[in-house]
Design a protein around this motif. Structure first.
Motif: not given
Length: 209
Positions: A85-89, A92-95
């Motif tokens: 569920m982390a953003p990098p995964a 749509s929300s990865a750095p």
């Protein structure tokens, strides 16, 4: 602000923990938000090569690295290897960019094959599919044909292969100077300002005809 504001920094189990730690410090100094991922093998290498003893739990590691680098609250975010569920995964929300330093040849192979067996591999897969900067810093010698084929495959897919091969034209005086050479090259690829190493020709005083 030049360069990406949010960066995923992953460390895997090759020699060269100093490169990852120095890059983390520089990114914090440049006020970037860093999403930090590290493998168990990388933690073992770090304990062998440095005097940095990272806590094992993500929350404790996040607090430790924040104090170690002087980061602002929330500037460094640490995620477990199976935190899907982390953003990098997710695209749509990865750095906006990712660096794997050091990058083991095992991680190199997994990324090249699209394995996605842990968050580091998934984050790299996201960077590739979203056409975002992905910088891989392998440290191995010699390279086998398998290693070279994986590097070529990833280069053709848009990744930057930046071996941990410090130069000597800046006349390094210490080990830190050698580390800074590689870290400066990474920052240059990210288009993030750095004063670790002058760019080629910056201080050239030769005569002109």
């Amino acid at each position: 602000m030049n360069g990406p504001e949010r960066i995923t920094l992953a460390m895997t189990g090759a020699s060269g923990a100093q490169y990852g730690l120095r890059l983390l410090d520089c990114l914090v100094q440049e006020e970037r938000e860093v999403h930090f991922l590290i493998s168990k093998a990388a933690q073992l290498v770090m304990a062998t090569e440095t005097d940095v003893a990272l806590p094992s739990k993500p929350q404790a590691m996040q607090q430790f690295l924040s104090e170690y680098t002087g980061a602002a609250p929330g500037q460094i975010r640490v995620y477990a290897k199976e935190d899907w569920m982390a953003p990098p995964a997710s695209g749509s929300s990865a750095p906006a960019a990712m660096v794997v330093v050091p990058c083991s040849t095992g991680t190199l192979s997994a990324i090249a094959s699209g394995a996605c067996n842990n968050l580091i591999e998934r984050a790299a897969d996201v960077a590739l599919k979203e056409r975002r900067p992905l910088i891989l810093v392998p440290r191995e010698a010699p390279y086998s044909s398998i290693h070279l084929e994986n590097m070529l495959k990833l280069s053709n897919l848009g990744a930057t292969i930046l071996p941990a091969s410090p130069g000597f034209y800046h006349q390094p005086q210490t080990l830190d100077d050698l580390v800074d050479f590689v870290v400066a090259r990474i920052l240059n690829c990210l288009q993030i300002p750095q004063d670790l190493l002058p760019r080629w020709g910056e201080h050239h005083n030769g005569s002109h005809d």
